[in-house]
Design a protein around this motif. Structure first.
Motif, short mmCIF file in Angstrom:
data_model
loop_
_atom_site.label_atom_id
_atom_site.label_comp_id
_atom_site.label_asym_id
_atom_site.label_seq_id
_atom_site.Cartn_x
_atom_site.Cartn_y
_atom_site.Cartn_z
N ARG A 93 0.83 -1.21 0.00
CA ARG A 93 0.00 0.00 0.00
C ARG A 93 0.86 1.26 0.00
NH1 ARG A 93 -2.21 0.66 6.11
NH2 ARG A 93 -0.33 0.04 7.18
N ASP A 94 0.26 2.33 -0.41
CA ASP A 94 0.96 3.61 -0.40
C ASP A 94 0.66 4.32 0.90
OD1 ASP A 94 2.11 3.43 -2.92
OD2 ASP A 94 0.18 3.95 -3.86
N LEU A 95 1.70 4.54 1.68
CA LEU A 95 1.53 5.23 2.95
C LEU A 95 1.95 6.68 2.76
CD1 LEU A 95 3.03 2.82 5.60
CD2 LEU A 95 0.68 3.65 5.54
N PRO A 96 1.20 7.60 3.37
CA PRO A 96 1.69 8.98 3.34
C PRO A 96 3.00 9.05 4.14
CG PRO A 96 -0.17 8.77 4.85
CD PRO A 96 -0.04 7.45 4.15
N PRO A 97 3.93 9.91 3.73
CA PRO A 97 5.21 9.99 4.43
C PRO A 97 5.03 10.54 5.84
CG PRO A 97 5.02 11.74 2.80
CD PRO A 97 3.84 10.87 2.60
N ASP A 98 5.87 10.07 6.73
CA ASP A 98 5.81 10.50 8.12
C ASP A 98 6.48 11.86 8.26
OD1 ASP A 98 5.59 10.54 10.90
OD2 ASP A 98 7.55 9.56 11.13
N PRO A 99 5.81 12.85 8.83
CA PRO A 99 6.42 14.17 8.99
C PRO A 99 7.70 14.12 9.81
CG PRO A 99 4.33 14.02 10.20
CD PRO A 99 4.42 12.82 9.34
N TYR A 100 7.86 13.13 10.66
CA TYR A 100 9.07 13.05 11.47
C TYR A 100 10.10 12.09 10.87
CZ TYR A 100 6.39 15.71 14.81
OH TYR A 100 5.66 16.69 15.39
N GLU A 101 9.80 11.56 9.69
CA GLU A 101 10.71 10.65 8.99
C GLU A 101 11.19 9.51 9.87
OE1 GLU A 101 13.81 12.84 7.05
OE2 GLU A 101 12.43 14.33 6.26
N SER A 102 10.29 8.99 10.69
CA SER A 102 10.65 7.87 11.56
C SER A 102 11.00 6.66 10.70
CB SER A 102 9.47 7.51 12.48
OG SER A 102 9.69 6.27 13.10
N VAL A 103 12.13 6.01 11.03
CA VAL A 103 12.54 4.83 10.27
C VAL A 103 11.57 3.66 10.49
CG1 VAL A 103 14.99 5.43 10.24
CG2 VAL A 103 14.09 4.06 12.14
N MET A 104 10.76 3.76 11.53
CA MET A 104 9.85 2.67 11.85
C MET A 104 8.43 2.93 11.35
SD MET A 104 11.55 0.33 13.32
CE MET A 104 10.34 -0.69 14.15
N TRP A 105 8.18 4.03 10.69
CA TRP A 105 6.82 4.41 10.35
C TRP A 105 6.08 3.33 9.56
CZ3 TRP A 105 2.32 6.02 10.88
CH2 TRP A 105 1.47 6.32 9.81
N GLU A 106 6.73 2.81 8.52
CA GLU A 106 6.03 1.81 7.69
C GLU A 106 5.71 0.56 8.50
OE1 GLU A 106 7.85 0.90 4.00
OE2 GLU A 106 7.54 2.92 3.20
N ASN A 107 6.68 0.19 9.32
CA ASN A 107 6.49 -1.00 10.16
C ASN A 107 5.35 -0.78 11.17
OD1 ASN A 107 7.11 -2.50 12.79
ND2 ASN A 107 8.32 -3.63 11.27
N MET A 108 5.33 0.40 11.78
CA MET A 108 4.28 0.71 12.75
C MET A 108 2.90 0.69 12.07
SD MET A 108 5.57 1.17 15.78
CE MET A 108 6.90 0.02 15.47
N ALA A 109 2.84 1.31 10.90
CA ALA A 109 1.56 1.37 10.19
C ALA A 109 1.08 -0.03 9.83
CB ALA A 109 1.71 2.22 8.93
N GLU A 110 2.02 -0.87 9.40
CA GLU A 110 1.68 -2.25 9.02
C GLU A 110 1.11 -3.02 10.21
OE1 GLU A 110 1.26 -4.95 6.09
OE2 GLU A 110 2.23 -2.99 5.81
N ARG A 111 1.76 -2.82 11.37
CA ARG A 111 1.37 -3.61 12.54
C ARG A 111 0.14 -3.07 13.24
NH1 ARG A 111 6.64 -4.06 16.18
NH2 ARG A 111 5.24 -5.12 17.62
N PHE A 112 0.04 -1.74 13.32
CA PHE A 112 -0.98 -1.18 14.21
C PHE A 112 -2.10 -0.42 13.50
CE2 PHE A 112 3.00 -1.44 16.70
CZ PHE A 112 2.58 -2.38 17.63
#
Lengths: 278, 592
Positions: free
Chosen positions: A38-57
């Protein structure tokens, strides 16, 4: 890498150990992640874990950053064991659940809050293992995740130290002791704050198993559920929570039931004063 | 009101989970537990069947191929909590449920040896286990597994996840209550299945009690204190008093009388009775409590329907040697003089092997299973010991300063001819296999008064071996004649349980770290494997995917290294551990 730079600049030498631990964590979790369809909007804080967090939670294909999800946090944590956080999504209607995660905590999931008959508003305190982005997902009835975020700079080690109470011998005898207060805001909203004694052990301190309060349910005098909370290890020792349940202008009774992961059950009642028209 | 509504919620969750799992996998039913011994593809009770015979009909592994038994996997309990591991695992649907020291439990995928979940009880500071932080095993029913914790709680866990379903208090740990035994699940007509527990704490002046709970909710159905003078309860109300107050106890000594049924119980489906052994009277100093001190150091048969004591048999009335009567009472049918006796047997701490009529508790026979017994000259025809008064420690009141009575040497030692480690009964050889120890003790009495949470002994002691070359002794006992058919001698004291099989084998472990297999007829040692740490637990065997498996929990500890005395010489070098080993005969070797 942005995160790491900040860590390097801010942290003193004695904090190297927790930082190393967290790098290991990141790598491990990184291995488990996979390509995101899926296409996730970019995280404003550029967290390296953003995609992983979105996937899990925040699963599903409807994820948007929404400035109506206010995540109010200090810029820098004065005390990594007790970092105050306020989530206010009360401008959004039809909220089903609110999920809060700390991206770089060894256990990221902080809590899930289901305001059944309450404002999508929650104040609490959490433990931070290192400087991290906080992501809060607010799921509405149409299955859209409305995301709010914050970034908190922090000294390390909040999740791997024993609870402060373990210095005392008979800490278990005060388990679940609660102070609670219900009052009215200036606009007439009911507001309840409670603090329950519990070590909230993460299981990451040497020799101490995970032991934490994990469900809190708030009902009215008719046993109707106003709010449900699932708490996890990162919530601070002696969980302190503020919610804003819908209570009749004439006042009412709140009944709070809590249970920890060892099956201990706690409960109390609290009356809410009558409201005054603002 | 609040509590009630919460329970309703919890109940409905449990109910829906139950319905779900019924449709996808077979949960453990009460009939499975009652018939556990006959079904060899699972182990859903402590003792391989509620009678506690520890006999498996499996014969794939036999006298000729046992030499080819090899480990498949070893599973570490991890952490820094490597203390005595006395647990017997349970097996259901390819999953092993095993408990460990410090009130921990694991579910393991047997096919791979991988962990499915782990549960760590969060214990309070200040727990008072007398004799190491052991746990002896779990119970299983429906979709839940149950076990007791060192702070005297019983916990029900979701068998699939390890999450806590309920947690209830057996006793006040600050007063010395603790719990280490495997709970016992029994059928009843009035209440459905009940989960029965004893308690621990006889060294702290607690009151021994058996409690029965609903496995679904953990709510108490009945309680039965085993000390005369205390009231039992049934359905939340007082039921009957145990015995009569002051009949066998002076003054108010019964109020802290001990008698902890700390090793749990067995159940006999024929007579529908639950048998619990009771611990030593408190304090150890017997001059403070003249009388028989019922029901301490005894076996009691309890009706699970109402918690009433149907019969009691005291192996050591007015005990003065710490001869707990807790040892397991194993139901079996005995052929004697052309008749079949509905018998039960127990190898007591006091060194005698008793056979009783399990329907009424009447004495059938007693025979010594260790050598040089000195506290009694024998057992009379009613089953009562013929005391040797010279070998009861002297009354401290009669000493010059009143502080220490005359010291005597008594055999067996207070750790017993046999301690907690369960024996096995073979339906094939009709013999009991008793893990025993040959040792005695210097013992003297001192004055003592009860203080909550403090040791309540009034005695001092030290253990001494009787023979130079061995203490441990595994014996084959013919229950009909009282004869010892064979003996295996072990340098260190034996502290692990026994298993016997339809393959004509007897398995047990040693503190030196070996799991050993013997010929059940002759005692010849046929196989051994070094597990790397001492064994003080009970082996099991079961069948999975057409193969016979054997498993043992390892990890040195228990009461021996804590009390030591001269015995410490042969055990002080032994190292701790904490793991499960699983064995089978590789397919290509099965027929060789």
């Amino acid at each position: 890498m942005n995160t790491m730079t900040i860590v390097g600049k801010t942290f003193s030498k004695r904090l190297m150990l927790p930082v190393i631990t967290s790098i290991v964590c990141v790598l491990t979790t990184g291995l488990m992640s996979f390509a995101h369809a899926r296409d996730l909007p970019p995280d404003p804080y550029e967290s390296v874990m953003w995609e992983n967090m979105a996937e899990r939670f925040f699963p599903g294909d409807k994820v948007i950053f929404d400035e109506r999800v206010k995540v109010i946090a200090p810029q820098s944590a004065e005390d990594q064991f007790h970092v105050p956080l306020t989530i206010d999504a009360s401008e959004i209607s039809d909220v089903v659940e609110v999920v809060a995660v700390a991206d770089l905590n060894p256990i990221p999931h902080i809590l899930t809050f289901r305001p059944k008959k309450a404002h999508a508003f929650l104040g609490f305190r959490l433990k931070l293992q290192q400087a991290t982005a906080i992501h809060v997902g607010v799921r509405t009835k149409d299955d859209v995740w409305h995301i709010g975020a914050a970034y908190i700079d922090a000294a390390g080690g909040g999740c791997t130290a024993p609870a402060a109470v373990h210095g005392t011998v008979n800490w278990m005898s005060t388990l679940g002791q609660t102070r609670a207060l219900a009052r009215r805001d200036a606009n007439g909203d009911a507001r309840m704050t409670l603090r329950m004694r519990h070590p909230m052990d993460t299981g990451l301190a040497s020799g101490i198993p995970a032991f934490f309060m994990n469900t809190i349910t708030v009902r009215d005098q008719n046993q109707e559920v106003l709010a449900e909370l699932e708490l996890f290890e990162p919530v601070s020792e002696n969980p302190t929570l503020t919610i804003k349940p819908f209570v009749s202008k004439n006042g009412g009774l709140l009944e709070v039931a809590a249970r920890d992961n060892e099956g201990h059950e706690f409960g109390f009642g609290l009356s809410v004063p009558a409201g005054i028209d603002p | 009101m609040l509590k009630k509504s919460f329970l309703l919620t919890a109940g409905s969750i449990a109910l829906s989970a139950g319905l779900f799992s019924i449709s996808v996998s077979a949960d453990v039913g009460i009939d499975d537990i009652v018939a556990d011994q006959a079904s060899s593809d699972d182990i859903v009770s402590y003792g391989l069947g509620p009678r506690g015979q520890r006999f498996s009909p499996l014969s794939t592994i036999n006298k000729s191929n046992v030499k080819n038994l090899f480990p498949v996997w070893s599973f570490s309990f991890g952490g820094e909590k490597q203390r005595g591991q006395e647990s017997q695992p349970l097996i259901k649907d390819g999953v092993m449920y095993v408990t460990g020291s410090y009130s921990r439990m694991w579910a393991i995928d047997i096919a791979t040896g991988e962990e499915l979940w782990q549960y760590d009880a969060r214990l309070p500071e200040g727990i008072l286990p007398c004799c190491d932080v052991v746990n002896r095993g779990a119970a299983i029913l429906g979709d839940k597994v149950f076990f007791g914790t060192l702070d005297a709680k019983i916990v029900a866990l979701d068998a699939k996840t390890g999450n806590v379903v309920w947690r209830k208090t057996i006793g006040d740990f600050e007063a010395g209550y603790s719990y280490t035994a495997a709970p016992l699940i029994v059928p009843t007509e009035a209440h459905g299945p009940l989960i029965l527990t004893g308690n621990s704490g006889g060294e702290f002046g607690i009151v021994g009690e058996v409690q029965a709970r609903s496995p679904e909710t953990g709510d108490i159905v009945w309680t039965r204190p085993v000390i005369e003078g205390h009231m039992g309860t049934l359905n939340g109300e007082e039921s009957t008093m145990t015995g009569a107050k002051n009949e066998s106890w002076p003054g108010d000594m019964w109020q802290n009388g001990g008698g902890a049924p700390w090793l749990g119980g067995t159940y006999d489906p024929d007579t529908k009775l639950a048998f619990f052994g009771t611990g030593n009277p408190a304090p150890w100093n017997s001059y403070l409590r003249p009388g028989d001190n019922k029901w301490t150091s005894a076996r009691v048969a309890i009706d699970p329907e109402n918690g009433e004591i149907v019969w009691g048999f005291q192996t050591t009335p007015h005990d003065g040697w710490d001869y707990d009567g807790v040892n397991e009472f194993v139901s079996f049918d005995m052929e004697k003089d052309g008749e079949t006796i509905k018998a039960g047997a127990t190898a007591d701490r006091n060194g005698f092997f008793y056979v009783l009529d399990r329907t009424n508790g009447e004495f059938v026979s007693a025979a010594p299973f260790v050598q040089n017994i000195s506290w009694a000259k024998g057992i009379d025809e009613t089953g009562r010991p013929i005391f040797d008064d010279a070998n009861r420690p002297g009354d401290p009141v009669e000493s010059a300063d009143g502080k220490k009575g005359k010291s005597i040497f008594a055999v067996p030692s207070f750790l017993g001819g046999k301690n907690w480690m369960p024996m096995a009964y073979s339906q094939q050889t009709e013999m009991f296999y008793i893990p025993s120890n040959e040792w005695g003790m210097d013992l003297w009495n001192e004055p003592v008064t009860y203080k909550k949470g403090a040791a309540y002994l009034g005695a001092g002691f030290t253990i001494k071996p009787i023979f130079d070359d061995y203490i441990g002794s595994l014996k084959a006992m013919d229950p009909a004649t009282g004869e010892i058919r064979w003996e295996y001698k072990n340098k260190a004291p034996l502290w692990g349980g026994v298993l016997t099989t339809g393959g004509g084998l007897v398995f047990t472990g040693t503190p030196e770290g070996f799991l050993k297999a013997f010929d059940a007829e002759t005692g010849e040692e046929l196989w051994k494997f070094q597990t790397g740490t001492g064994i003080v637990s009970s082996p099991i065997t079961w069948e999975q995917d057409g193969e016979q498996w054997v498993a043992i929990v390892t990890g040195w500890g228990g009461a021996v290294p804590l009390w030591g005395g001269e015995v410490a010489k042969v055990v002080s070098y032994l190292n701790q551990g904490g793991s499960v080993w699983a064995f089978k005969v590789p397919e290509q070797l099965a027929n060789r």
